[in-house]
Design an enzyme around this catalytic site. Sequence first.
Site, PDB file in Angstrom:
ATOM      1  N   CYS A   1     -23.385   4.651 -15.214  1.00 58.97           N
ATOM      2  CA  CYS A   1     -22.323   5.652 -15.028  1.00 58.97           C
ATOM      3  C   CYS A   1     -22.725   7.003 -15.606  1.00 58.97           C
ATOM      4  O   CYS A   1     -23.021   7.135 -16.793  1.00 58.97           O
ATOM      5  CB  CYS A   1     -21.031   5.162 -15.687  1.00 58.97           C
ATOM      6  SG  CYS A   1     -19.729   6.411 -15.638  1.00 58.97           S
TER       7      CYS A   1
ATOM      8  N   GLU B   1       0.824  -1.211   0.000  1.00 52.16           N
ATOM      9  CA  GLU B   1       0.000   0.000   0.000  1.00 52.16           C
ATOM     10  C   GLU B   1       0.859   1.263   0.000  1.00 52.16           C
ATOM     11  O   GLU B   1       0.563   2.234  -0.673  1.00 52.16           O
ATOM     12  CB  GLU B   1      -0.941   0.011   1.217  1.00 52.16           C
ATOM     13  CG  GLU B   1      -2.134  -0.889   1.059  1.00 52.16           C
ATOM     14  CD  GLU B   1      -2.976  -0.527  -0.157  1.00 52.16           C
ATOM     15  OE1 GLU B   1      -3.203   0.669  -0.395  1.00 52.16           O
ATOM     16  OE2 GLU B   1      -3.393  -1.448  -0.884  1.00 52.16           O
TER      17      GLU B   1
ATOM     18  N   CYS C   1     -11.119   2.209 -15.659  1.00 52.19           N
ATOM     19  CA  CYS C   1     -11.462   3.630 -15.561  1.00 52.19           C
ATOM     20  C   CYS C   1     -10.167   4.438 -15.429  1.00 52.19           C
ATOM     21  O   CYS C   1      -9.945   5.151 -14.456  1.00 52.19           O
ATOM     22  CB  CYS C   1     -12.386   3.849 -14.357  1.00 52.19           C
ATOM     23  SG  CYS C   1     -13.277   5.398 -14.440  1.00 52.19           S
TER      24      CYS C   1
ATOM     25  N   CYS D   1     -14.645   2.097 -21.300  1.00 47.99           N
ATOM     26  CA  CYS D   1     -16.035   2.103 -20.815  1.00 47.99           C
ATOM     27  C   CYS D   1     -16.832   0.936 -21.379  1.00 47.99           C
ATOM     28  O   CYS D   1     -17.723   0.420 -20.702  1.00 47.99           O
ATOM     29  CB  CYS D   1     -16.708   3.421 -21.172  1.00 47.99           C
ATOM     30  SG  CYS D   1     -15.930   4.829 -20.351  1.00 47.99           S
TER      31      CYS D   1
ATOM     32  N   CYS E   1     -16.685  -1.931 -19.085  1.00 39.93           N
ATOM     33  CA  CYS E   1     -16.909  -1.612 -17.672  1.00 39.93           C
ATOM     34  C   CYS E   1     -18.219  -2.233 -17.172  1.00 39.93           C
ATOM     35  O   CYS E   1     -19.274  -2.078 -17.811  1.00 39.93           O
ATOM     36  CB  CYS E   1     -16.939  -0.095 -17.501  1.00 39.93           C
ATOM     37  SG  CYS E   1     -17.299   0.405 -15.816  1.00 39.93           S
TER      38      CYS E   1
END
Length: 358
Positions: free
Chosen positions: A213, A42, A197, A204, A207
């Site tokens: 969206c 992370e 994205c 898209c 997606c």
Amino acid sequence: MFNTNLTADSFSTQLLRWFADHGRHDLPWQHPRSPYRVWLAEIMLQQTQVQTVIGYFNRFVSRFPELADLAAASTDDVMQHWAGLGYYARARNLHKTAQIICLEYGGQFPQDPDLLQQLPGIGRSTAAAILAQAFAQRHAILDGNVKRVLCRYHGIHGWPGERKVQDLLWQFAEQHTPATHVVDYTQAIMDMGATLCTRTRPRCVDCPVNHDCYAHNQNCVSQLPTGKPRQSIPVRSTRMLVLRDAQGRVLLEKRPPSGIWGGLWSLPETSEESDLQTDCQQRWGLTIEAIHAGIPFRHTFSHYHLDITPLYLQVKNPGFCVMEEDRWLWYNNALSDRPGLPAPVTVILNQLSELDGL
Ligand code: SF4
């Protein structure tokens, strides 16, 4: 006007289905998914893409397999294994946090978000990502990728760095985070932001949430998220000195522990006004025998540009000037085992072999 007409799980359900087939299930920090490895990944993933992080992560855990190994390491060793990833405060915070967890928490990561956020380098989203992935606790994350997804999906205008925009994004992030499958969901939304994205040319058509969206339906994907209000950043300049002695060694200076390139080995610098011969004599007792000016280049930090002119100097070292060992290093550039160096210094040292005519 943004899109709120959605149930909490229409988004997460579709995302989890997509993740099962298209998500990333073989990242090195997922096997095993220990708190130490998740935390390390992370921190590395802040500001850096997965493909770059994988190599650094593997080298890092090979050198420091457990939290206790990192806590016991020298700062030099840690910086050397971080060198090239940039944003070096991350490495210093990593080292400090490992030491705090070993000293104050018996080597176990605290499982309380408030306690985690008190550790150096761990903010709200990073704490949530650690707890969600390593302990399967339900916490929403909101890193840069997630902000981009949510701004587009909900049609949120305004720069995500603004407080009120950020508060709204956190609300949506909380709303979408499911009560179960939180480990997969956390990885799924990160993967979606990184692979579908994307900042430019999002996919898209592939997606899983494109029907709902806002940005896709309103044909305004390229306008979201709203960019940071423009402000010009200042330009500074410096001369970096490549002081080479008769044995071909180069003088390196250790940077102070905090600030730009903190704890890394860099080249000594001098302003454009200073007289080089006098400077070299007074600071190190060195006499310049030849000077070759390198090609200037620009290195950009988040808050300023640094215009760097490398100066390659052949020097005579009578050795009467005593230098502190932990601050100065005569470094043999032919060695493959380099200390932790800032990226521009690596560039300059790599060019040295072309300058044998000095
Ligand atoms: S449809 Fe396009 S813009 Fe909308 S969330 Fe999916 S990838 Fe992003």
